[in-house]
Design a protein around this motif. Structure first.
Motif, PDB file in Angstrom:
ATOM      1  N   ASN A 263      32.901  41.468  38.430  1.00  6.59           N
ATOM      2  CA  ASN A 263      33.885  42.555  38.355  1.00  6.59           C
ATOM      3  C   ASN A 263      35.050  42.250  37.414  1.00  6.59           C
ATOM      4  O   ASN A 263      35.990  43.042  37.292  1.00  6.59           O
ATOM      5  N   ARG A 267      37.348  44.142  32.410  1.00  6.42           N
ATOM      6  CA  ARG A 267      38.707  43.742  32.050  1.00  6.42           C
ATOM      7  C   ARG A 267      38.684  42.768  30.873  1.00  6.42           C
ATOM      8  O   ARG A 267      39.496  42.861  29.938  1.00  6.42           O
ATOM      9  N   GLU A 316      31.183  49.825  39.539  1.00  4.08           N
ATOM     10  CA  GLU A 316      32.090  48.956  40.289  1.00  4.08           C
ATOM     11  C   GLU A 316      31.728  47.481  40.126  1.00  4.08           C
ATOM     12  O   GLU A 316      32.591  46.607  40.198  1.00  4.08           O
ATOM     13  N   VAL A 320      34.558  48.633  36.696  1.00  2.77           N
ATOM     14  CA  VAL A 320      34.895  50.021  36.354  1.00  2.77           C
ATOM     15  C   VAL A 320      35.023  50.804  37.652  1.00  2.77           C
ATOM     16  O   VAL A 320      34.194  50.650  38.561  1.00  2.77           O
ATOM     17  N   LYS A 321      36.036  51.650  37.746  1.00  3.19           N
ATOM     18  CA  LYS A 321      36.334  52.319  39.012  1.00  3.19           C
ATOM     19  C   LYS A 321      35.181  53.169  39.507  1.00  3.19           C
ATOM     20  O   LYS A 321      34.791  53.103  40.669  1.00  3.19           O
ATOM     21  N   GLU A 322      34.606  53.979  38.625  1.00  2.00           N
ATOM     22  CA  GLU A 322      33.537  54.882  39.045  1.00  2.00           C
ATOM     23  C   GLU A 322      32.823  55.462  37.828  1.00  2.00           C
ATOM     24  O   GLU A 322      33.300  55.348  36.694  1.00  2.00           O
ATOM     25  N   LYS A 324      31.458  58.552  35.439  1.00  2.00           N
ATOM     26  CA  LYS A 324      32.111  59.767  34.978  1.00  2.00           C
ATOM     27  C   LYS A 324      31.085  60.857  34.747  1.00  2.00           C
ATOM     28  O   LYS A 324      30.058  60.618  34.113  1.00  2.00           O
TER      29      LYS A 324
END
Length: 515
Positions: A263, A267, A316, A320-322, A324
């Motif tokens: 995760n 970043r 995730e 990445v949050k979610e 799209k």
């Protein structure tokens, strides 16, 4: 499950990308993030290249505590001494020696015979052994080197004291079958091969760096070398994130994995992109902006029902949050309804149908429809004001040396249409004068404002007007990618509201329910 070690060379091979020049502070910042990512080894630079590079390697060596820091060196004593100086203070130092072995390099670059290559490499390894317990030796351009000579050099490196032998496809020439076969041959024929680790270092000149690296894993490689985002000379290096996620996603096939903190991948990718100035392509595997984005209506429908229909890994996992669901001309009604709910609008079927038709019309004019665009459409189109007047066609003639003229076609409720032309101080003034003639309403423009409700050159413009008539004041809004059209729509919207307000001053015209 066999562990594959990750050797990151973003700070060395990656920095060799044309136009990239990291200063010491930037190198340390990336190195600390690579440490968070969990890479086993990081090559911090080529100390003999310049005093600045030596200082940068030393700064990284002193900052990193949980990974081996490596300095690159040619098979020369002066280079080895530079690495020795640069890695002072490192918790786990390692030197990376290299010498070319292919016929084309031996003849044209080194001007050496095979025996001279062997003698030079052996002497360098033995000299480095006096200062370093960990030595990696690379056969530069191994991909174009004779198989028997690869085996001979590898055998020599083992005897001389190398702990890792790297087999680089320096110019991205190999196919997965041929490259994997080198590792298979070394594992089967070289005495003492079990004492060292074999490493794969691939370039992407033919677009096969990741495939070649994975072929090496299948044939016994213990370590993969590469860079974040696949940056590097020419077409770049193996993308660390691609190899890592291939091993993670297909453990059933490769029977191997890394110890990276997955995760932290996204970043790390963004930091490297920012500091190197190398933009990540939208379609880049794993970390591209579109890697977890879906626009096709069929795909969106599948994703809404079950994500695994079109995603083999979750966003995730890499940080990445979610996913799209990109709203565009290929989007379907299911995805559009879900987007409305996500934005806080709960509409009936007929309202959704009206809004969807307007959305499709907008999507034909915009590459991507933003959330702000959809909000504007909903708030403009689903607040039910009877359309006494509707905008038909609009034509404006304007030049900085001529009087602006507008011709406006206005439709009436009964289906009839009238066209009027007028001039004005500007294009908007001409449009409004023409509308006044068509509607025969005597109004005063009290306020006019314009703003962008989305981003980019094709952004939607929102025009807001306030009209006064006697003691009444009403507002009108118009949305369009063309600001003159938005101005006309806003004016007619306000005129319609004015007429409705005259008939029923207390009516509540909004039936949009917000969640």
């Amino acid at each position: 499950m066999r562990k594959i070690y990750i050797f990151d060379t973003t700070l060395r091979d990656g920095e060799q990308s044309p136009g990239v020049n990291l200063n010491t502070q930037e190198k340390v910042e990336i190195a600390l993030q690579l440490e968070k990512l969990g890479v086993d080894r990081m090559e911090a630079g080529f100390p003999a290249a310049s005093p600045g590079d030596l200082a940068g390697v030393n700064a990284v060596a002193r900052a990193i505590k949980n990974a081996s820091v490596i300095g690159l060196s040619r098979a020369r004593e002066n280079d080895i001494e530079a690495v020795r100086e640069a890695l002072q203070g490192a918790q786990d130092p390692c030197i990376h020696l290299f010498l070319a072995t292919s016929p084309i390099h031996r003849q044209h670059k080194l001007r050496m015979e095979k025996h001279q290559v062997l003698e030079t490499a052996e002497a360098a390894i033995k000299y480095a052994k006096k200062y370093f317990s960990k030595i990696e030796f690379s056969l530069e351009d191994a991909g174009r080197t004779e198989l028997d000579f690869i085996a001979e050099v590898t055998s020599m490196a083992i005897r001389a004291g190398a702990s890792v032998v790297n087999i680089p496809d320096t110019v991205g020439y190999m196919t997965p079958y041929d490259y994997g076969n080198i590792f298979k041959m070394l594992k089967e024929t070289v005495p003492g091969i079990e004492k060292i680790q074999l490493s794969a270092h691939c370039h992407d000149d033919l677009g096969m760096a990741t495939a070649n690296a994975l072929a090496a894993v299948l044939n016994g490689a213990d370590q993969i070398e590469g860079t974040i985002n696949g940056i590097g000379e020419r077409a770049g290096n193996t993308s660390i994130e691609e190899v890592v996620m291939a091993l993670e996603t297909r453990q059933d096939f490769y029977q191997a994995k890394t110890s990276l903190v997955l995760n932290e991948i996204y970043r790390t990718s963004r930091l490297v992109s920012k500091l190197t100035g190398m933009v990540v392509p939208g379609n880049k595997a794993i970390v591209g902006a579109n890697a977890f984005a879906h626009e096709s209506g069929i795909h969106q429908d599948g994703m809404l029902k079950e994500k695994t229909t079109y995603e083999i890994m979750s966003p995730e996992t890499i940080g990445v949050k979610e996913s799209k669901l990109v709203m565009g001309k290929h989007s379907g009604r299911h995805a559009f309804r879900e987007k409305l709910i996500d934005l806080g609008y709960e509409l009936g079927d007929e309202q959704v149908n009206v809004a969807f038709a307007k959305f499709k019309d907008l999507a034909d004019r915009k590459k991507q429809v933003e959330d702000e665009d959809i909000r504007a459409l909903i708030e403009e189109k689903l607040i039910e004001t009877p359309e006494i007047f509707a905008l038909g066609t609009l034509q404006v003639a304007y030049g900085n040396q001529m009087t602006p003229t507008a011709t406006v076609h206005v439709r009436f409720q009964d289906g009839s249409e009238v066209a009027e032309s007028a001039v004005g101080n500007g294009s908007v003034d001409a449009i409004y004068n023409a509308i006044d003639k068509a509607t025969k309403e005597n109004v005063e423009l009290d306020d006019y404002s314009i703003k962008s409700v989305s981003h980019g050159k094709d952004a939607l413009g929102e025009v807001h007007v306030v009209l006064k008539q006697d003691s009444m004041s009403v507002q009108g809004r118009g949305i369009s990618t063309d600001i003159l059209e938005a101005s006309a729509k806003a004016y007619l919207d306000a005129v319609n509201r004015l007429i409705e307000k005259r008939k029923n001053p207390t009516s509540n015209r909004s039936n949009v329910t917000l969640i």
